[in-house]
Design a protein around this motif. Structure first.
Motif, PDB file in Angstrom:
ATOM      1  N   SER A  42      -9.986   2.532   5.368  1.00  0.00           N
ATOM      2  CA  SER A  42     -10.017   3.883   5.890  1.00  0.00           C
ATOM      3  C   SER A  42     -11.313   4.568   5.501  1.00  0.00           C
ATOM      4  CB  SER A  42      -8.832   4.693   5.346  1.00  0.00           C
ATOM      5  OG  SER A  42      -8.996   4.945   3.970  1.00  0.00           O
ATOM      6  N   ALA A  43     -11.698   5.583   6.286  1.00  0.00           N
ATOM      7  CA  ALA A  43     -12.954   6.274   6.041  1.00  0.00           C
ATOM      8  C   ALA A  43     -12.962   6.975   4.698  1.00  0.00           C
ATOM      9  CB  ALA A  43     -13.216   7.289   7.169  1.00  0.00           C
ATOM     10  N   SER A  44     -11.769   7.288   4.163  1.00  0.00           N
ATOM     11  CA  SER A  44     -11.698   8.016   2.909  1.00  0.00           C
ATOM     12  C   SER A  44     -11.904   7.112   1.698  1.00  0.00           C
ATOM     13  CB  SER A  44     -10.348   8.721   2.785  1.00  0.00           C
ATOM     14  OG  SER A  44      -9.302   7.762   2.772  1.00  0.00           O
ATOM     15  N   GLU A  45     -11.861   5.809   1.906  1.00  0.00           N
ATOM     16  CA  GLU A  45     -12.012   4.885   0.798  1.00  0.00           C
ATOM     17  C   GLU A  45     -13.483   4.661   0.507  1.00  0.00           C
ATOM     18  OE1 GLU A  45      -9.389   1.739   2.474  1.00  0.00           O
ATOM     19  OE2 GLU A  45      -8.609   1.692   0.442  1.00  0.00           O
ATOM     20  N   ALA A  46     -13.927   5.130  -0.663  1.00  0.00           N
ATOM     21  CA  ALA A  46     -15.323   4.959  -1.039  1.00  0.00           C
ATOM     22  C   ALA A  46     -15.568   3.567  -1.576  1.00  0.00           C
ATOM     23  CB  ALA A  46     -15.707   6.007  -2.075  1.00  0.00           C
ATOM     24  N   THR A  47     -14.562   2.925  -2.123  1.00  0.00           N
ATOM     25  CA  THR A  47     -14.692   1.581  -2.674  1.00  0.00           C
ATOM     26  C   THR A  47     -13.556   0.722  -2.143  1.00  0.00           C
ATOM     27  OG1 THR A  47     -13.410   2.236  -4.624  1.00  0.00           O
ATOM     28  CG2 THR A  47     -15.807   2.374  -4.791  1.00  0.00           C
ATOM     29  N   PRO A  48     -13.735  -0.605  -2.150  1.00  0.00           N
ATOM     30  CA  PRO A  48     -12.664  -1.482  -1.673  1.00  0.00           C
ATOM     31  C   PRO A  48     -11.413  -1.348  -2.535  1.00  0.00           C
ATOM     32  CG  PRO A  48     -14.747  -2.661  -1.860  1.00  0.00           C
ATOM     33  CD  PRO A  48     -14.944  -1.345  -2.515  1.00  0.00           C
ATOM     34  N   ARG A  49     -10.285  -1.700  -1.958  1.00  0.00           N
ATOM     35  CA  ARG A  49      -9.022  -1.651  -2.679  1.00  0.00           C
ATOM     36  C   ARG A  49      -8.957  -2.784  -3.695  1.00  0.00           C
ATOM     37  NH1 ARG A  49      -3.336  -2.753  -0.861  1.00  0.00           N
ATOM     38  NH2 ARG A  49      -4.273  -3.768   0.934  1.00  0.00           N
ATOM     39  N   ILE A  50      -8.566  -2.470  -4.902  1.00  0.00           N
ATOM     40  CA  ILE A  50      -8.420  -3.472  -5.953  1.00  0.00           C
ATOM     41  C   ILE A  50      -7.073  -4.158  -5.773  1.00  0.00           C
ATOM     42  CG2 ILE A  50      -8.272  -3.856  -8.441  1.00  0.00           C
ATOM     43  CD1 ILE A  50      -9.995  -1.302  -8.756  1.00  0.00           C
ATOM     44  N   LEU A  51      -7.088  -5.482  -5.709  1.00  0.00           N
ATOM     45  CA  LEU A  51      -5.893  -6.251  -5.391  1.00  0.00           C
ATOM     46  C   LEU A  51      -5.503  -7.154  -6.562  1.00  0.00           C
ATOM     47  CD1 LEU A  51      -7.022  -7.326  -1.816  1.00  0.00           C
ATOM     48  CD2 LEU A  51      -5.522  -5.415  -2.390  1.00  0.00           C
ATOM     49  N   TYR A  52      -4.184  -7.316  -6.731  1.00  0.00           N
ATOM     50  CA  TYR A  52      -3.642  -8.231  -7.737  1.00  0.00           C
ATOM     51  C   TYR A  52      -2.619  -9.195  -7.123  1.00  0.00           C
ATOM     52  CZ  TYR A  52      -5.661  -5.114 -11.273  1.00  0.00           C
ATOM     53  OH  TYR A  52      -6.530  -4.374 -12.036  1.00  0.00           O
ATOM     54  N   ASP A  53      -2.055  -8.807  -6.015  1.00  0.00           N
ATOM     55  CA  ASP A  53      -1.003  -9.597  -5.378  1.00  0.00           C
ATOM     56  C   ASP A  53      -1.616 -10.833  -4.717  1.00  0.00           C
ATOM     57  OD1 ASP A  53       1.153 -10.647  -4.060  1.00  0.00           O
ATOM     58  OD2 ASP A  53       1.602  -8.831  -2.893  1.00  0.00           O
ATOM     59  N   LEU A  54      -1.350 -12.008  -5.266  1.00  0.00           N
ATOM     60  CA  LEU A  54      -1.929 -13.243  -4.749  1.00  0.00           C
ATOM     61  C   LEU A  54      -1.390 -13.596  -3.366  1.00  0.00           C
ATOM     62  CD1 LEU A  54      -1.908 -15.406  -8.002  1.00  0.00           C
ATOM     63  CD2 LEU A  54      -3.777 -14.039  -7.054  1.00  0.00           C
ATOM     64  N   MET A  55      -0.263 -13.024  -2.983  1.00  0.00           N
ATOM     65  CA  MET A  55       0.288 -13.293  -1.664  1.00  0.00           C
ATOM     66  C   MET A  55      -0.538 -12.629  -0.562  1.00  0.00           C
ATOM     67  SD  MET A  55       2.532 -15.370  -2.410  1.00  0.00           S
ATOM     68  CE  MET A  55       3.093 -15.634  -0.711  1.00  0.00           C
ATOM     69  N   LEU A  56      -1.450 -11.742  -0.944  1.00  0.00           N
ATOM     70  CA  LEU A  56      -2.351 -11.141   0.029  1.00  0.00           C
ATOM     71  C   LEU A  56      -3.512 -12.071   0.368  1.00  0.00           C
ATOM     72  CD1 LEU A  56      -2.509  -7.492  -1.380  1.00  0.00           C
ATOM     73  CD2 LEU A  56      -1.198  -8.318   0.586  1.00  0.00           C
ATOM     74  N   LEU A  57      -3.648 -13.145  -0.394  1.00  0.00           N
ATOM     75  CA  LEU A  57      -4.708 -14.117  -0.133  1.00  0.00           C
ATOM     76  C   LEU A  57      -4.275 -15.076   0.970  1.00  0.00           C
ATOM     77  CD1 LEU A  57      -5.627 -15.102  -3.813  1.00  0.00           C
ATOM     78  CD2 LEU A  57      -7.001 -13.679  -2.269  1.00  0.00           C
ATOM     79  N   PRO A  58      -5.174 -15.435   1.880  1.00  0.00           N
ATOM     80  CA  PRO A  58      -4.853 -16.507   2.826  1.00  0.00           C
ATOM     81  C   PRO A  58      -4.545 -17.785   2.050  1.00  0.00           C
ATOM     82  CG  PRO A  58      -6.858 -15.348   3.478  1.00  0.00           C
ATOM     83  CD  PRO A  58      -6.522 -14.866   2.107  1.00  0.00           C
ATOM     84  N   GLU A  59      -3.708 -18.625   2.611  1.00  0.00           N
ATOM     85  CA  GLU A  59      -3.296 -19.837   1.900  1.00  0.00           C
ATOM     86  C   GLU A  59      -4.475 -20.694   1.443  1.00  0.00           C
ATOM     87  OE1 GLU A  59      -2.212 -23.693   0.821  1.00  0.00           O
ATOM     88  OE2 GLU A  59      -3.312 -23.255   2.680  1.00  0.00           O
ATOM     89  N   PRO A  60      -5.526 -20.904   2.279  1.00  0.00           N
ATOM     90  CA  PRO A  60      -6.661 -21.711   1.804  1.00  0.00           C
ATOM     91  C   PRO A  60      -7.359 -21.101   0.592  1.00  0.00           C
ATOM     92  CG  PRO A  60      -6.709 -21.503   4.195  1.00  0.00           C
ATOM     93  CD  PRO A  60      -5.677 -20.540   3.702  1.00  0.00           C
ATOM     94  N   VAL A  61      -7.452 -19.775   0.567  1.00  0.00           N
ATOM     95  CA  VAL A  61      -8.082 -19.101  -0.567  1.00  0.00           C
ATOM     96  C   VAL A  61      -7.211 -19.252  -1.806  1.00  0.00           C
ATOM     97  CG1 VAL A  61      -8.944 -16.895  -1.458  1.00  0.00           C
ATOM     98  CG2 VAL A  61      -9.193 -17.451   0.974  1.00  0.00           C
ATOM     99  N   ARG A  62      -5.925 -19.030  -1.640  1.00  0.00           N
ATOM    100  CA  ARG A  62      -4.997 -19.140  -2.765  1.00  0.00           C
ATOM    101  C   ARG A  62      -5.007 -20.555  -3.347  1.00  0.00           C
ATOM    102  NH1 ARG A  62      -1.180 -16.901  -0.289  1.00  0.00           N
ATOM    103  NH2 ARG A  62       0.080 -18.696   0.323  1.00  0.00           N
ATOM    104  N   ARG A  63      -5.063 -21.559  -2.472  1.00  0.00           N
ATOM    105  CA  ARG A  63      -5.059 -22.946  -2.930  1.00  0.00           C
ATOM    106  C   ARG A  63      -6.350 -23.281  -3.673  1.00  0.00           C
ATOM    107  NH1 ARG A  63      -2.870 -26.629  -5.609  1.00  0.00           N
ATOM    108  NH2 ARG A  63      -3.428 -28.758  -5.039  1.00  0.00           N
ATOM    109  N   MET A  64      -7.485 -22.851  -3.160  1.00  0.00           N
ATOM    110  CA  MET A  64      -8.751 -23.125  -3.843  1.00  0.00           C
ATOM    111  C   MET A  64      -8.783 -22.469  -5.217  1.00  0.00           C
ATOM    112  SD  MET A  64     -11.695 -24.477  -4.212  1.00  0.00           S
ATOM    113  CE  MET A  64     -12.104 -25.246  -2.642  1.00  0.00           C
ATOM    114  N   ARG A  65      -8.309 -21.241  -5.292  1.00  0.00           N
ATOM    115  CA  ARG A  65      -8.252 -20.561  -6.594  1.00  0.00           C
ATOM    116  C   ARG A  65      -7.396 -21.358  -7.575  1.00  0.00           C
ATOM    117  NH1 ARG A  65      -4.393 -17.430  -8.891  1.00  0.00           N
ATOM    118  NH2 ARG A  65      -5.051 -15.886 -10.456  1.00  0.00           N
TER     119      ARG A  65
END
Length: 220
Positions: free
Chosen positions: A61-84
């Motif tokens: 959103s335009a109001s977000e000055a910085t990216p959202r900080i994420l902790y939920d690994l389920m938000l990662l695409p499966e290939p990203v989660r697997r590589m991690r």
């Protein structure tokens, strides 16, 4: 552009206002000239105002000055989660050689330094470690991937999932809980040095949406 604008003398506009211009004389009409028929008057065209400023990054959103900080690994695409997971498994096993199979090669080789890496990439990783076996650098890599992350450049060719999230937020704005998270990776002295630079300068990891390990580098 600003330099060009401010290079103009400040009195230029007032001088333009004071300058008198003579209106051009209208040519006399020729009574012998045929009358020109005028078509129907066209409606006045109104140029629409531009849309409100839209976010430069899709999904943000335009109001977000910085990216959202994420902790939920389920938000990662499966290939990203697997590589991690595979990188962290190699780190927990204490086997730096196990990282070789996870590194990209060729033109899109995993970036392991801000400058070109000469020689074997695993030997380079060992050279970054305080011990000969590379266990220290494995511990750093593990802790970096255990931190919160950010999703950057969404919808572009440079889209990336990056760890730790400190890479994308102003270092001087960290809250007390966030500073505690940071101190899992660096010392208080390192933090003061980062504030002088104005950015996080320790190791960070990037994985592309398709699961390619893009980089593991330290520095600005």
């Amino acid at each position: 552009m600003c330099a060009l604008l401010f290079a103009l003398p400040v009195h230029a506009f007032s001088e333009l206002q004071e300058t008198q211009f003579e209106a051009p004389e209208e040519p006399e009409s020729d009574p012998q000239a045929p009358a020109v028929e005028r078509g129907p008057d066209l409606p006045a065209l109104e140029v629409p105002l531009p849309d409100p400023i839209r976010p430069g990054t899709p999904g943000q959103s335009a109001s977000e000055a910085t990216p959202r900080i994420l902790y939920d690994l389920m938000l990662l695409p499966e290939p990203v989660r697997r590589m991690r997971e595979r990188i962290m498994e190699a780190c927990k096993a204490g086997d730096v050689e196990a990282l070789r199979a996870l590194l990209s090669t060729g033109a899109n080789a995993t970036q392991l330094s801000l400058s070109a890496v000469e020689g074997d990439p695993i030997d380079h990783l060992k050279s970054l470690s305080g011990d000969e076996e590379g266990h220290e650098i494995l511990a750093i890599l593990y802790e970096v991937l255990a931190a919160g992350f950010v999703h950057l450049d969404i919808g572009t060719d440079d889209e990336i999932y990056a760890w730790p999230y400190f890479v994308a937020i102003p270092i001087e704005t960290l809250t007390p809980p966030q500073r505690v998270e940071l101190f899992k990776l660096v010392t208080a002295g390192d933090y003061e040095e980062m504030k002088a630079y104005g950015t996080y300068i320790f190791f960070r990891v990037g994985i592309s949406p398709d699961g390619e390990w893009e980089f593991f580098v330290g520095g600005e």
